[in-house]
Scaffold this motif. Structure first.
Motif, PDB file in Angstrom:
ATOM      1  N   GLU A  38      39.695  36.670  39.371  1.00 31.80           N
ATOM      2  CA  GLU A  38      38.316  37.563  40.168  1.00 31.80           C
ATOM      3  C   GLU A  38      38.393  37.736  42.090  1.00 31.80           C
ATOM      4  N   ALA A  65      37.320  43.363  42.098  1.00 30.80           N
ATOM      5  CA  ALA A  65      36.139  42.896  41.687  1.00 30.80           C
ATOM      6  C   ALA A  65      34.871  42.924  42.657  1.00 30.80           C
ATOM      7  N   ARG A  69      39.496  46.958  36.981  1.00 32.73           N
ATOM      8  CA  ARG A  69      40.317  45.826  36.930  1.00 32.73           C
ATOM      9  C   ARG A  69      41.873  46.163  37.039  1.00 32.73           C
TER      10      ARG A  69
END
Length: 565
Positions: free
Chosen positions: A501, A507, A514
């Motif tokens: 992430e 993120a 995402r």
């Protein structure tokens, strides 16, 4: 440094007419202007900053430096004369050096007469009947243009964190991405900095040298590698200039646009002692070679990646004297899969008596007060607060522009579920809009000045093709965006990047969907651009100009005439 005057600004209440509007006066926007003017097109660049330079105009925070192989490589490559004329002095040039270079380029190629600074584009709307965009600025101008080129930057939409009480802070408060032009004095002050990404890591050692006390509020520990900044070797500069065509070709063919031949060895081919020796050699030299040149599979094989991650963690333990602080600084993700940071004494800074590290995973911020930052374990009194909280990267600036395409659909609506593009250069429903370093291009994982050049040249050639064939508009065909997205995802899946992430995946922004929005193909990507162009812009719908005498043609003509008056 020469600053832009107001001579280009003369609002009349009417609409001005241009062939192209370019948003952004950084590496990409300036070169796009140069390319289009060389083809005889009328074009203007708008930028909200007070100087050319894009991110290098805004990011004036202490310690800001190029974190790519710099010197004669992080720069324009299209002009061999320019390469010979500008003398870089360091391997990792600092912000003032890069900004001075970009101002030099603006003067050398007479770009300023078509660059309008301190001007923000506030709206852009596509007119289907006229096959043109109407652009509005915060200075009251309206411009009619056939082509809209968004060179807005991947790291330009500042992320101001949503922290309770932030607006109540009574001391000085700065964001690294909007640093003031005037010098900021840290002497004798209690300074707090939130964030340890690239800007935080670069700024922290510099601030610590003069602040009375520095408190670092760390959200995520980082792997950071010594930059090893040093004066450029004259022999390297001479060799680069004498073999410039070969060096440039090597950069274009490199996975990351770097002037080096990548290793063909696996980290697993060597013994632990051999790996240790090679990593140590790169660590002492500094730069990104340890991650991208030592072995070929650091970013592709988790076991290989683990060997380098362990090496860097061992360095943290060796450098940071307090075991508790060292523990807080230990990253646990796959090295290189977040933006790989270069530093100048970052870990050593935590050995200073005037530096405190607060691990927000263990001691989260509850609120910011007028006098400091209150965490779960108590309040940290501050005179100054610095937000090194990064950006809404890659897509944020485009969404904040939020152009309106066919049928009144805005970009935010079109991208509500995913950032769909074709080639990262164009968006279905937004004819004649091009992006430089858009989502699903190599952008931040390639030499950005070089990538901007190659993309700007593709846009120039595409516009030339349209004009030569009397075509009025171009946009992606139905279905090609989905196929392109699958291709980008497939290339990324061969690497370790999607497993972490990061701001590569969105993120860092609450509520952002995402998506790994970077094409990892490097040379493969730019070859694909060339192939699409060679096949008469395969995957695009090319719309002809309206026949003379039709209602639509009269409509467009009357609008063009009105725009010229």
């Amino acid at each position: 440094m020469s600053e832009q005057s107001d001579q280009a600004f003369s609002p009349t209440g009417g609409i001005q007419a241009l062939d192209a509007v370019i948003i952004g006066a950084g590496f990409g926007g300036m070169y796009a202007l140069h390319c289009l003017r060389e083809q005889g097109l009328s074009a203007r660049v708008y930028d909200d900053a007070s100087s050319v330079g894009g991110t290098w105009s805004w990011n004036r925070y202490p310690g800001a430096r190029v974190d790519f192989p710099g010197g004669p490589y992080y720069c324009y490559t299209f002009s061999e004369a320019l390469v010979r004329e500008w003398d870089w002095t360091e391997t990792q040039p600092d912000q003032p050096s890069v900004l001075a270079y970009l101002n030099f380029v603006a003067d050398k190629f007479d770009l300023r007469r078509d660059i309008q600074l301190q001007t923000r584009v506030t709206a852009a709307q596509y007119d289907e009947s006229a096959q043109r965009w109407t652009v509005q600025t915060n200075r009251g101008e309206r411009v009619s243009t056939q082509f809209l080129i968004c060179a807005v930057g991947t790291l330009s939409a500042v992320n101001r964190p949503d922290i309770a009480g932030l607006d109540s802070f009574a001391g000085e408060c700065f964001h690294t991405g909007q640093w003031p032009h005037e010098a900021v004095d840290f002497a004798g002050k209690r300074v707090g900095i939130i964030g340890t990404g690239s800007s935080g890591v670069q700024a922290i050692p510099v601030i610590a040298r003069s602040a009375a006390h520095l408190t670092v509020f760390q959200r995520t520990p980082q792997y950071t590698i010594p930059a090893g900044n040093r004066p450029l070797d004259p022999d390297t500069v001479r060799h680069t200039r004498e073999h410039w065509a070969q060096v440039r070709r090597q950069m274009i063919e490199s996975p990351f646009g770097a002037p080096f031949v990548p290793s063909t060895r696996s980290a697993l081919d060597d013994t632990p002692l051999q790996r240790q020796a090679l990593y140590e050699k790169h660590w002492q030299k500094g730069g990104l070679g340890i991650a991208f040149d030592a072995y070929h599979d650091i970013l592709f094989n988790q076991e290989a990646n683990h060997t380098l991650a362990e090496f860097v963690r061992s360095k943290i333990s060796q450098i940071v004297r307090d075991p508790g602080t060292a523990r807080k600084l230990m990253p646990d993700y796959l090295i290189g899969t977040k933006r790989q940071i270069l530093d100048s004494g970052y870990y050593e800074t935590y050995n200073r008596d005037n530096v405190t590290l607060v691990d927000l995973r263990e001691d989260p911020i509850e609120t910011i007060t007028p006098g400091g930052v209150r965490t779960a374990r108590g309040e940290h009194p501050l005179d100054m607060l610095i937000l090194a909280t990064g950006y809404d990267a890659i897509t944020g600036a485009l969404q904040r522009l939020n152009p309106q395409g066919r049928d009144g659909v805005t970009l935010k609506q079109a991208w509500a579920e995913r950032f769909s593009t074709y080639l990262g250069m164009a968006i279905r429903g937004f004819p004649n809009l091009f992006m430089i370093h858009g989502p699903e291009t190599p952008s931040v994982l390639f030499n950005m000045p070089l990538g901007a050049e190659l993309e700007a040249e593709w846009i120039r050639d595409c516009i030339g093709y349209l004009r030569a064939h009397r075509l009025g508009a171009i946009e992606p065909a139905a279905g090609v965006e989905a196929a392109w997205g699958q291709e980008v995802a497939q290339v990324a899946s061969q690497t370790l990047f999607p497993l972490t992430e990061s701001w590569y995946t969105g993120a860092n922004i609450p509520g952002k969907h995402r998506q790994f929005a970077v094409h990892m193909g490097g040379p493969q990507y730019f070859k694909r651009l060339s192939d699409v162009a060679a096949r008469a812009y395969e995957g695009f719908v090319l719309e002809p100009l309206p026949p003379p005498g039709t209602h639509r043609a009269r409509d467009a003509l009357s609008k063009s005439d009105a725009a010229s008056r």
